[in-house]
Design a protein around this motif. Structure first.
Motif, PDB file in Angstrom:
ATOM      1  N   GLY A 272       0.457  -1.325  -0.037  1.00 12.95           N
ATOM      2  CA  GLY A 272       0.332   0.038   0.186  1.00 12.95           C
ATOM      3  C   GLY A 272       0.943   1.343   0.189  1.00 12.95           C
ATOM      4  O   GLY A 272       1.970   1.002   0.769  1.00 12.95           O
ATOM      5  N   TRP A 273       0.608   1.989  -1.186  1.00 13.37           N
ATOM      6  CA  TRP A 273       1.331   3.835  -1.029  1.00 13.37           C
ATOM      7  C   TRP A 273      -0.158   4.845  -0.974  1.00 13.37           C
ATOM      8  O   TRP A 273      -0.903   4.627  -1.640  1.00 13.37           O
ATOM      9  N   THR A 274       1.057   6.101  -0.339  1.00 16.51           N
ATOM     10  CA  THR A 274       0.254   7.156  -0.521  1.00 16.51           C
ATOM     11  C   THR A 274       0.956   8.048  -0.857  1.00 16.51           C
ATOM     12  O   THR A 274       2.150   8.315   0.240  1.00 16.51           O
ATOM     13  N   GLY A 298      -4.706  21.685  -4.658  1.00 20.62           N
ATOM     14  CA  GLY A 298      -3.716  21.774  -2.853  1.00 20.62           C
ATOM     15  C   GLY A 298      -2.198  20.901  -3.015  1.00 20.62           C
ATOM     16  O   GLY A 298      -2.772  20.269  -3.822  1.00 20.62           O
ATOM     17  N   ALA A 299      -3.601  20.211  -1.893  1.00 21.57           N
ATOM     18  CA  ALA A 299      -2.606  18.910  -0.736  1.00 21.57           C
ATOM     19  C   ALA A 299      -3.190  18.017  -1.701  1.00 21.57           C
ATOM     20  O   ALA A 299      -4.543  17.754  -1.195  1.00 21.57           O
ATOM     21  N   VAL A 300      -3.448  16.898  -2.726  1.00 22.32           N
ATOM     22  CA  VAL A 300      -4.077  16.029  -2.843  1.00 22.32           C
ATOM     23  C   VAL A 300      -3.293  14.755  -2.800  1.00 22.32           C
ATOM     24  O   VAL A 300      -2.517  14.345  -2.867  1.00 22.32           O
ATOM     25  N   SER A 301      -4.220  14.127  -1.691  1.00 25.64           N
ATOM     26  CA  SER A 301      -4.015  13.091  -1.507  1.00 25.64           C
ATOM     27  C   SER A 301      -4.300  11.670  -2.364  1.00 25.64           C
ATOM     28  O   SER A 301      -5.411  11.587  -3.199  1.00 25.64           O
ATOM     29  N   VAL A 302      -3.258  10.738  -2.659  1.00 27.91           N
ATOM     30  CA  VAL A 302      -4.004  10.009  -4.265  1.00 27.91           C
ATOM     31  C   VAL A 302      -3.293   8.436  -3.030  1.00 27.91           C
ATOM     32  O   VAL A 302      -2.060   8.547  -3.533  1.00 27.91           O
ATOM     33  N   ALA A 303      -3.863   7.543  -3.100  1.00 28.23           N
ATOM     34  CA  ALA A 303      -3.977   6.078  -2.888  1.00 28.23           C
ATOM     35  C   ALA A 303      -3.273   4.840  -3.688  1.00 28.23           C
ATOM     36  O   ALA A 303      -4.258   5.425  -4.943  1.00 28.23           O
ATOM     37  N   GLY A 304      -2.893   3.821  -3.879  1.00 29.20           N
ATOM     38  CA  GLY A 304      -3.166   3.533  -4.430  1.00 29.20           C
ATOM     39  C   GLY A 304      -4.247   2.547  -5.157  1.00 29.20           C
ATOM     40  O   GLY A 304      -5.300   2.083  -4.170  1.00 29.20           O
ATOM     41  N   ALA A 305      -4.652   1.847  -6.037  1.00 27.08           N
ATOM     42  CA  ALA A 305      -5.510   1.193  -6.423  1.00 27.08           C
ATOM     43  C   ALA A 305      -5.347  -0.439  -6.140  1.00 27.08           C
ATOM     44  O   ALA A 305      -4.225  -0.511  -5.637  1.00 27.08           O
ATOM     45  N   SER A 306      -6.807  -1.340  -6.621  1.00 25.72           N
ATOM     46  CA  SER A 306      -6.475  -2.500  -5.830  1.00 25.72           C
ATOM     47  C   SER A 306      -5.472  -3.166  -6.866  1.00 25.72           C
ATOM     48  O   SER A 306      -4.710  -4.011  -6.461  1.00 25.72           O
ATOM     49  N   TYR A 307      -5.256  -2.618  -8.072  1.00 28.03           N
ATOM     50  CA  TYR A 307      -4.322  -3.649  -8.634  1.00 28.03           C
ATOM     51  C   TYR A 307      -2.863  -2.940  -8.497  1.00 28.03           C
ATOM     52  O   TYR A 307      -2.177  -3.714  -9.193  1.00 28.03           O
ATOM     53  N   ASN A 308      -1.980  -1.843  -8.348  1.00 28.24           N
ATOM     54  CA  ASN A 308      -1.275  -1.257  -7.988  1.00 28.24           C
ATOM     55  C   ASN A 308      -0.540  -0.794  -6.793  1.00 28.24           C
ATOM     56  O   ASN A 308       0.394  -0.213  -6.936  1.00 28.24           O
ATOM     57  N   ALA A 309      -0.864  -0.972  -6.127  1.00 30.28           N
ATOM     58  CA  ALA A 309      -1.054  -0.591  -4.408  1.00 30.28           C
ATOM     59  C   ALA A 309       0.144  -1.525  -3.558  1.00 30.28           C
ATOM     60  O   ALA A 309       1.107  -1.104  -3.053  1.00 30.28           O
ATOM     61  N   THR A 310       0.623  -2.442  -4.104  1.00 30.84           N
ATOM     62  CA  THR A 310       1.521  -3.634  -3.552  1.00 30.84           C
ATOM     63  C   THR A 310       2.276  -3.939  -4.486  1.00 30.84           C
ATOM     64  O   THR A 310       2.509  -4.004  -5.429  1.00 30.84           O
ATOM     65  N   LEU A 311       3.576  -3.449  -4.278  1.00 29.78           N
ATOM     66  CA  LEU A 311       5.143  -2.882  -4.581  1.00 29.78           C
ATOM     67  C   LEU A 311       6.205  -4.115  -4.433  1.00 29.78           C
ATOM     68  O   LEU A 311       6.387  -3.454  -3.144  1.00 29.78           O
ATOM     69  N   ALA A 333       5.819  13.478  -3.330  1.00 34.18           N
ATOM     70  CA  ALA A 333       6.053  12.686  -2.338  1.00 34.18           C
ATOM     71  C   ALA A 333       5.436  11.702  -1.507  1.00 34.18           C
ATOM     72  O   ALA A 333       4.340  11.687  -0.965  1.00 34.18           O
ATOM     73  N   CYS A 334       5.804  10.950  -0.725  1.00 36.49           N
ATOM     74  CA  CYS A 334       5.326  10.032  -0.016  1.00 36.49           C
ATOM     75  C   CYS A 334       5.421  10.227   1.278  1.00 36.49           C
ATOM     76  O   CYS A 334       6.653  10.349   1.544  1.00 36.49           O
ATOM     77  N   PRO A 335       4.557  10.780   2.027  1.00 33.96           N
ATOM     78  CA  PRO A 335       4.488  10.449   3.265  1.00 33.96           C
ATOM     79  C   PRO A 335       4.183   9.769   3.965  1.00 33.96           C
ATOM     80  O   PRO A 335       3.577   8.832   4.975  1.00 33.96           O
ATOM     81  N   GLY A 336       5.444   9.571   4.796  1.00 35.02           N
ATOM     82  CA  GLY A 336       5.485   8.223   5.848  1.00 35.02           C
ATOM     83  C   GLY A 336       5.781   7.287   5.877  1.00 35.02           C
ATOM     84  O   GLY A 336       5.744   6.455   6.643  1.00 35.02           O
ATOM     85  N   GLY A 337       6.319   6.473   4.640  1.00 34.94           N
ATOM     86  CA  GLY A 337       6.057   5.233   4.257  1.00 34.94           C
ATOM     87  C   GLY A 337       5.218   4.596   3.954  1.00 34.94           C
ATOM     88  O   GLY A 337       4.392   4.847   3.619  1.00 34.94           O
ATOM     89  N   PRO A 338       4.819   2.899   4.705  1.00 32.32           N
ATOM     90  CA  PRO A 338       3.672   2.043   4.068  1.00 32.32           C
ATOM     91  C   PRO A 338       2.334   2.910   4.536  1.00 32.32           C
ATOM     92  O   PRO A 338       2.124   3.643   5.040  1.00 32.32           O
ATOM     93  N   THR A 339       1.873   2.664   4.124  1.00 34.18           N
ATOM     94  CA  THR A 339      -0.315   3.044   4.086  1.00 34.18           C
ATOM     95  C   THR A 339      -0.759   1.673   4.283  1.00 34.18           C
ATOM     96  O   THR A 339      -0.222   0.671   4.474  1.00 34.18           O
ATOM     97  N   ALA A 340      -2.048   2.322   4.367  1.00 36.83           N
ATOM     98  CA  ALA A 340      -2.736   1.341   4.556  1.00 36.83           C
ATOM     99  C   ALA A 340      -2.507  -0.075   3.553  1.00 36.83           C
ATOM    100  O   ALA A 340      -2.639   1.229   2.171  1.00 36.83           O
ATOM    101  N   PRO A 341      -3.571  -0.597   4.035  1.00 34.15           N
ATOM    102  CA  PRO A 341      -3.464  -1.948   3.010  1.00 34.15           C
ATOM    103  C   PRO A 341      -3.518  -1.470   1.296  1.00 34.15           C
ATOM    104  O   PRO A 341      -5.278  -0.619   1.558  1.00 34.15           O
ATOM    105  N   PRO A 342      -3.607  -1.693   0.843  1.00 29.34           N
ATOM    106  CA  PRO A 342      -4.776  -1.696  -0.581  1.00 29.34           C
ATOM    107  C   PRO A 342      -5.606  -2.042  -0.813  1.00 29.34           C
ATOM    108  O   PRO A 342      -6.492  -2.725  -0.424  1.00 29.34           O
ATOM    109  N   PRO A 343      -6.348  -0.795  -1.427  1.00 33.20           N
ATOM    110  CA  PRO A 343      -8.365  -0.790  -1.587  1.00 33.20           C
ATOM    111  C   PRO A 343      -9.098  -2.476  -2.453  1.00 33.20           C
ATOM    112  O   PRO A 343      -8.052  -2.891  -3.598  1.00 33.20           O
ATOM    113  N   THR A 344      -9.631  -3.131  -2.599  1.00 33.53           N
ATOM    114  CA  THR A 344     -10.272  -4.217  -2.518  1.00 33.53           C
ATOM    115  C   THR A 344     -11.062  -3.774  -3.504  1.00 33.53           C
ATOM    116  O   THR A 344     -11.908  -2.666  -3.911  1.00 33.53           O
TER     117      THR A 344
END
Length: 688
Positions: A272-274, A298-311, A333-344
């Motif tokens: 998971g990434w944000t 402004g500051a837009v948060s973008v999380a990985g989709a179900s198919y590309n959040a795991t690297l 920028a990636c704030p703070g490292g790993p994020t929540a698990p990828p969405p399903t």
């Protein structure tokens, strides 16, 4: 390009460019630049003795490579100079054989100009160009059709140095300051002031982080010599193995397309990434794909989709977006490292067409839906706050619409899932429509995908009313979004064309009808524009699912039985005078052949759709001849006299409708299409 009183700063078309595996000249004492973007330096009209050698030395001293758009007869006369260009690290381009006004030539002569130069370059260097720049920057539908026969892609130049007009060194440098990342500048092989301007141009470009690159034959934009483009922000590698880099993939008046690469430089899997995407004031994201965004300014948060959040370690992915406003100063920028698990979320069903309403001409093989005709659309329904649109198309532009609201542009998306989010948690309708023409390049639609927590709903019901529109560039929407006859400076023909806003699409939607737009710019009933592509015409391709694929016959479903067919063929048959060597002895013979072919085409439509379908034959005003209007009148009268009262004529009266024809190359503008649609809708409502 040569200096000429006939020169006009019109459609800056592409250059035929080839990529050779050659050594890069050493960068000068300024050192290796830090590139945040690339531009293409281009030089027309060479090679010439006394000029080219000095130009190559100047470029080498500046440590840059350029694209040389050579004239074929000069290639033949100066083969050693061509080989010197290649040896110096330059790319070569086709600029015609002897620099004529190509739009004034027959299709056969146009083909000869291109092919002779292609052959000359290959004979001297062993390489074949793949992009084309016409002399005097003059181009039209017919010439583009010939270019495509050689697999050539027409591109745009963003900046004209105007060195052809005895421009001073300072003014050439000033003009070059307009260059932005991805842009192309037009210069020439012979002006001495250009040679003096090159060192300053290169120095100023490097100070802005811009380096000289080649022109991509896929996008028509400047990229790195190896075909890549650099990030425009410094990668950040926070703890946890997430790094994000941003680059501007393309710009146009009032907007741009951005891309962010997310990588895992660590040693463990990133689950998971944000990414925080920081936008300047006044910049708003319109659509985003391959990610799920929170916010659009402004500051837009973008999380990985179900198919590309795991690297996995060393793996990367990208997400992209289209935005209005400025691309300057954007960071990722990636704030703070790993994020929540990828969405399903669900993946598109194997039967893509089972989830959509569409009536367009397409092919469906093993879940791969392909199409080329303009205006093809897919409509679906979903519940949730977001929806993804699965596409594989690097050639076409699209419009996306949610719940009938104002459409959002999706430009040459490539292979991606474009996400629309930030919606209320409710039932929604989604519609995606192909804006552009692409007879030789099929787009692929992979279905809709519901976002996290959402689900796809049953597809929308097909409409009871159906209309088929058959025609040429007027029907296809050629350049309809432009506000100027010359649309080179605003993205070229494709970027300014929108079949989803043509009179056909507008008319059908106002009548709540499903519709097809089966149109091909430059094609006629028996004669194409300026006599191009002799031996073929619109009828050659009408029955096809994929226009340029031999044997791709459209299997018409029983459900497609339009109550009305609107035909607009004839502008290209009659708008240009006959050329020497064409098969008609005179205009009267052409008109007779046109009428006979049209009558046979009507018989074909009758056999296909039955006696109840209205066939509406449309035509505009042509200032050069009355043959089109006379022929349509005679055809309708003949069919009516034979008992077919459902063949009708409809005249687009330019003056009465107030058409401004401000689209590209004097085509109808978006406002014109609305006026035509209003008139046509009123006419169709009288057919009972």
């Amino acid at each position: 390009m040569k200096r000429s009183s006939a020169w006009r700063s019109a459609a800056l078309a592409g250059a035929v460019v080839l990529q050779a595996a050659i050594a890069v000249p050493a960068v000068s004492a300024a050192g290796t630049p830090s590139c945040t973007g690339y531009v293409a330096l281009t030089f027309d009209d060479g090679p010439t003795s006394g000029n080219t050698t000095t130009l190559l030395s100047t470029l080498a001293a500046a440590g840059v490579r350029a694209t040389m758009f050579n004239v074929g007869q000069n290639v033949q006369a100066n083969p050693d100079l061509v080989r010197a260009e290649v040896a110096a690290g330059m790319w070569l381009g086709n600029h015609s054989w002897d620099h004529p006004h190509l739009t004034q030539l027959s299709a056969a002569d146009q083909a000869s100009q291109i092919s002779r130069t292609q052959d000359a370059v290959k004979q001297v260097t062993g390489l074949t160009p793949n992009l084309f720049r016409p002399p005097y920057l003059e181009t039209d539908d017919a010439l583009r059709t010939v270019e495509r026969q050689f697999g050539l892609t027409e591109i745009n130049a963003d900046v004209d140095s105007r060195d052809w007009n005895n421009t001073t060194v300072d003014q050439i440098v000033t003009n070059a300051r307009q260059l932005q990342a991805g842009g192309v500048i037009l210069m020439h092989d012979w002006p001495p002031n250009t040679l003096q301007a090159i060192p300053t141009i290169v120095t100023e470009l490097r100070a802005r982080g811009l380096c000289a690159g080649r022109i991509s034959p896929t996008t028509g934009r400047a990229v790195a010599p190896d075909g890549t483009t650099p990030p425009s922000s410094t990668p950040a590698t926070p703890p946890g193995g997430c790094a994000a880099t941003y680059r501007t993939a393309g710009t146009w008046n009032g907007g741009f397309q951005g891309e962010v690469t997310v990588a895992n430089p660590g040693t463990t899997t990133l689950n998971g990434w944000t990414v925080t995407l920081t936008l300047p004031a006044g910049t708003t994201i319109g659509s985003l794909w391959n990610g799920v965004n929170t916010g659009t300014t402004g500051a837009v948060s973008v999380a990985g989709a179900s198919y590309n959040a795991t690297l996995a370690p060393g793996q990367s992915t990208t997400f992209g977006f289209v935005a209005s406003g400025s691309a300057a100063g954007i960071t990722a920028a990636c704030p703070g490292g790993p994020t929540a698990p990828p969405p399903t979320g669900p993946t598109p069903p194997a039967d893509v067409l089972a989830q959509v309403n569409t009536v367009g001409r397409l092919t469906d093989q093993d879940g791969t839906v392909k199409y080329t005709w303009p205006g093809v659309y897919f409509e679906g329904r979903f519940h949730g706050t977001s929806v993804g649109i699965v596409l594989d198309d690097a050639n076409n532009d699209y419009e996306v619409q949610i719940d009938g609201a104002a459409p959002t542009a999706l430009l040459t998306p490539g292979r991606t899932t474009a996400w629309i989010d930030g919606l209320s948690d409710a039932d929604h309708a989604v519609r995606v429509a192909k804006r552009t023409e692409s007879p030789w390049a099929a787009g692929q639609f992979g279905g809709f995908v519901a976002g996290p927590g959402g689900r796809l709903l049953t597809r929308p019901a097909a409409r009871t009313r159906q209309i088929e529109f058959i025609g040429d560039s007027w029907t296809a929407g050629y350049g309809d979004m432009s506000t100027s006859h010359d649309c080179a400076a605003t993205g070229g023909i494709n970027r300014n064309s929108n079949a989803n806003q043509t009179f056909g699409a507008l008319t059908a939607r106002s009548l709540d009808a499903d519709y097809q737009i089966n149109a091909w710019s430059g094609m006629g009933m028996v004669r194409n524009y300026n006599g191009g592509n002799a031996g073929t015409d619109f009828r050659t391709y009408y029955d096809r699912a994929l226009q340029a694929v031999d044997g791709s016959t459209w299997q018409r479903p029983a459900s497609w039985r339009p109550q009305t067919v609107v035909v607009g063929l004839g502008i290209n048959d009659f708008s240009t005078p006959l050329n020497a060597g064409e098969r008609w002895a005179d205009a009267a013979a052409l008109a007779a052949d046109y009428r006979a072919a049209y009558l046979a085409f009507i018989d074909k439509l009758r056999a296909q759709y039955g006696p109840d379908t209205y066939l509406v034959l449309t035509y505009p005003y042509l200032s050069n001849t009355g043959d089109l209007a006379d022929s349509i009148t005679q055809i309708v009268q003949r069919k009516n006299s034979q008992g077919d009262a459902r063949v009708r004529a409809f005249y687009y009266d330019n003056t009465a409708l107030g058409l401004d024809l401000l689209g590209c190359d004097w085509h109808p503008s978006r406002q014109d299409h609305q006026k035509i649609a209003t008139a046509l809708t009123g006419f169709l409502n009288t057919l009972q």
